[in-house]
Design a protein around this motif. Structure first.
Motif, mmCIF file in Angstrom:
data_model
loop_
_atom_site.group_PDB
_atom_site.id
_atom_site.type_symbol
_atom_site.label_atom_id
_atom_site.label_comp_id
_atom_site.label_asym_id
_atom_site.label_seq_id
_atom_site.Cartn_x
_atom_site.Cartn_y
_atom_site.Cartn_z
ATOM 1 N N LYS A 42 0.826 -1.155 -0.079
ATOM 2 C CA LYS A 42 -0.043 -0.129 -0.082
ATOM 3 C C LYS A 42 1.009 1.253 -0.114
ATOM 4 C CE LYS A 42 -0.850 0.232 5.135
ATOM 5 N NZ LYS A 42 0.101 1.194 5.360
ATOM 6 N N ASP A 43 2.220 1.053 0.272
ATOM 7 C CA ASP A 43 3.159 2.560 0.302
ATOM 8 C C ASP A 43 4.048 2.464 -0.903
ATOM 9 O OD1 ASP A 43 2.082 2.898 3.067
ATOM 10 O OD2 ASP A 43 3.192 1.558 3.947
ATOM 11 N N MET A 44 3.462 1.625 -1.727
ATOM 12 C CA MET A 44 4.696 1.441 -2.990
ATOM 13 C C MET A 44 4.015 2.146 -4.370
ATOM 14 S SD MET A 44 6.659 -2.045 -2.380
ATOM 15 C CE MET A 44 7.412 -1.980 -3.722
ATOM 16 N N SER A 45 3.194 3.066 -4.119
ATOM 17 C CA SER A 45 2.849 3.612 -5.186
ATOM 18 C C SER A 45 3.707 4.270 -6.274
ATOM 19 C CB SER A 45 1.499 4.846 -4.903
ATOM 20 O OG SER A 45 2.399 5.725 -4.225
ATOM 21 N N ALA A 46 4.704 4.758 -5.934
ATOM 22 C CA ALA A 46 5.824 5.393 -6.673
ATOM 23 C C ALA A 46 6.398 4.294 -7.484
ATOM 24 C CB ALA A 46 6.877 6.204 -5.789
ATOM 25 N N PHE A 47 6.493 3.210 -6.885
ATOM 26 C CA PHE A 47 7.220 1.948 -7.664
ATOM 27 C C PHE A 47 6.591 1.570 -8.647
ATOM 28 C CE2 PHE A 47 7.472 -2.577 -8.149
ATOM 29 C CZ PHE A 47 8.944 -2.892 -8.660
ATOM 30 N N TYR A 48 5.016 1.336 -8.499
ATOM 31 C CA TYR A 48 4.109 0.951 -9.538
ATOM 32 C C TYR A 48 3.912 1.934 -10.760
ATOM 33 C CZ TYR A 48 3.336 -3.452 -7.186
ATOM 34 O OH TYR A 48 3.468 -4.500 -6.610
ATOM 35 N N TYR A 49 4.020 3.546 -10.392
ATOM 36 C CA TYR A 49 3.970 4.442 -11.209
ATOM 37 C C TYR A 49 5.099 4.400 -12.157
ATOM 38 C CZ TYR A 49 4.123 9.112 -13.262
ATOM 39 O OH TYR A 49 4.167 10.282 -13.906
ATOM 40 N N MET A 50 6.365 4.187 -11.443
ATOM 41 C CA MET A 50 7.744 3.991 -12.393
ATOM 42 C C MET A 50 7.456 2.721 -13.426
ATOM 43 S SD MET A 50 10.598 1.862 -12.569
ATOM 44 C CE MET A 50 10.565 1.217 -11.485
ATOM 45 N N LEU A 51 7.054 1.824 -12.916
ATOM 46 C CA LEU A 51 6.925 0.353 -13.721
ATOM 47 C C LEU A 51 5.831 0.888 -14.844
ATOM 48 C CD1 LEU A 51 6.440 -2.546 -11.570
ATOM 49 C CD2 LEU A 51 8.807 -1.823 -12.682
ATOM 50 N N ASP A 52 4.667 1.514 -14.561
ATOM 51 C CA ASP A 52 3.917 1.996 -15.568
ATOM 52 C C ASP A 52 4.481 2.759 -16.661
ATOM 53 O OD1 ASP A 52 1.048 1.697 -16.515
ATOM 54 O OD2 ASP A 52 0.761 3.545 -15.733
ATOM 55 N N ARG A 53 5.065 3.874 -16.267
ATOM 56 C CA ARG A 53 5.812 4.511 -17.178
ATOM 57 C C ARG A 53 6.922 3.977 -18.054
ATOM 58 N NH1 ARG A 53 4.189 8.539 -19.225
ATOM 59 N NH2 ARG A 53 6.023 9.414 -19.299
ATOM 60 N N VAL A 54 7.589 3.236 -17.370
ATOM 61 C CA VAL A 54 8.621 2.143 -18.210
ATOM 62 C C VAL A 54 7.983 1.306 -19.050
ATOM 63 C CG1 VAL A 54 10.675 0.722 -17.775
ATOM 64 C CG2 VAL A 54 10.745 2.631 -16.350
ATOM 65 N N SER A 55 7.185 0.716 -18.712
ATOM 66 C CA SER A 55 6.449 -0.145 -19.514
ATOM 67 C C SER A 55 5.803 0.169 -20.801
ATOM 68 C CB SER A 55 5.330 -1.158 -18.877
ATOM 69 O OG SER A 55 4.191 -0.302 -18.493
ATOM 70 N N LEU A 56 5.345 1.437 -20.675
ATOM 71 C CA LEU A 56 4.767 2.130 -21.852
ATOM 72 C C LEU A 56 5.865 2.627 -22.715
ATOM 73 C CD1 LEU A 56 1.847 4.184 -20.096
ATOM 74 C CD2 LEU A 56 1.677 2.205 -21.613
ATOM 75 N N LEU A 57 6.840 3.306 -22.222
ATOM 76 C CA LEU A 57 8.051 3.776 -22.888
ATOM 77 C C LEU A 57 8.810 2.933 -23.662
ATOM 78 C CD1 LEU A 57 9.238 6.523 -20.312
ATOM 79 C CD2 LEU A 57 7.907 6.971 -22.674
ATOM 80 N N ARG A 58 8.898 1.609 -23.124
ATOM 81 C CA ARG A 58 9.773 0.720 -23.767
ATOM 82 C C ARG A 58 9.093 -0.486 -24.001
ATOM 83 N NH1 ARG A 58 15.122 1.020 -21.871
ATOM 84 N NH2 ARG A 58 15.425 -0.442 -23.662
ATOM 85 N N ASN A 59 7.637 -0.485 -24.190
ATOM 86 C CA ASN A 59 6.796 -1.550 -24.681
ATOM 87 C C ASN A 59 7.242 -2.874 -24.021
ATOM 88 O OD1 ASN A 59 4.766 -2.606 -26.065
ATOM 89 N ND2 ASN A 59 6.141 -3.082 -27.838
ATOM 90 N N LEU A 60 7.222 -2.782 -22.536
ATOM 91 C CA LEU A 60 7.465 -4.106 -21.812
ATOM 92 C C LEU A 60 6.454 -4.599 -21.159
ATOM 93 C CD1 LEU A 60 10.576 -2.357 -19.868
ATOM 94 C CD2 LEU A 60 10.565 -4.190 -21.664
ATOM 95 N N GLN A 61 6.290 -6.027 -20.985
ATOM 96 C CA GLN A 61 5.429 -6.605 -20.395
ATOM 97 C C GLN A 61 6.039 -6.905 -18.951
ATOM 98 O OE1 GLN A 61 3.084 -9.828 -22.237
ATOM 99 N NE2 GLN A 61 4.077 -9.264 -24.403
ATOM 100 N N ILE A 62 5.419 -6.498 -17.826
ATOM 101 C CA ILE A 62 6.243 -6.538 -16.527
ATOM 102 C C ILE A 62 5.122 -7.625 -15.594
ATOM 103 C CG2 ILE A 62 6.982 -5.115 -14.628
ATOM 104 C CD1 ILE A 62 7.589 -2.964 -16.396
ATOM 105 N N TYR A 63 5.766 -8.339 -14.835
ATOM 106 C CA TYR A 63 4.994 -9.135 -13.825
ATOM 107 C C TYR A 63 5.568 -8.765 -12.412
ATOM 108 C CZ TYR A 63 3.048 -11.738 -17.921
ATOM 109 O OH TYR A 63 2.503 -12.083 -18.858
ATOM 110 N N VAL A 64 4.629 -8.610 -11.318
ATOM 111 C CA VAL A 64 5.116 -8.664 -10.129
ATOM 112 C C VAL A 64 4.320 -9.467 -9.278
ATOM 113 C CG1 VAL A 64 5.518 -6.724 -8.325
ATOM 114 C CG2 VAL A 64 5.619 -6.031 -10.746
#
Length: 135
Positions: free
Chosen positions: A96-118
């Motif tokens: 619940k305290d990791m919104s910055a991490f998921y925001y970063m993953l979201d941005r990177v996945s869109l910019l680099r066309n990645l599929q990310i699993y967590v």
């Protein structure tokens, strides 16, 4: 695209993410990266998957994990999949305290066309609102 694999401790999340990584090898045209904090499952992954144990690099905290994942991705322009097993455990935080991490993953996945699993150690209904869209 980000996909969260969630469930309580001992529910088989690590097996699911390992199976997803191994299955992705069959169709991937680019590289696959698997990030975790133990060498325990290293030999369960196919050799085509780049395995990284963050304990070898003294990664501590959410910001360090963000930087580490971005650095691993930046290591090559042909990365296609990123798997992060135990992100909250590595960051030493609650999901619940990791919104910055998921925001970063979201941005990177869109910019680099990645599929990310967590993987997340919590029940689906306990996921914070910012993470529910990744189920």
């Amino acid at each position: 695209m980000i996909k969260i694999i969630c469930g309580p401790k001992g529910s088989g999340k690590t097996k699911k993410i390992i199976d997803a990584a191994n299955a992705a090898v069959e169709t991937a045209k680019g590289h696959l990266i698997f990030v975790t904090d133990t060498k325990r499952y290293m030999y369960d992954l196919k050799r085509e998957i780049r395995f990284i144990d963050v304990t070898d690099y003294a990664v501590a905290g959410e910001e360090a994990l963000c930087g580490f994942v971005k650095g691993a991705i930046a290591g090559g322009y042909d990365n296609e999949y990123v798997f992060v097993d135990g992100a909250a455990r590595i960051a030493g935080k609650n999901v619940k305290d990791m919104s910055a991490f998921y925001y970063m993953l979201d941005r990177v996945s869109l910019l680099r066309n990645l599929q990310i699993y967590v993987t997340c150690s919590c029940a689906e209904e306990e996921l914070p609102e910012f993470a529910k869209k990744y189920l």
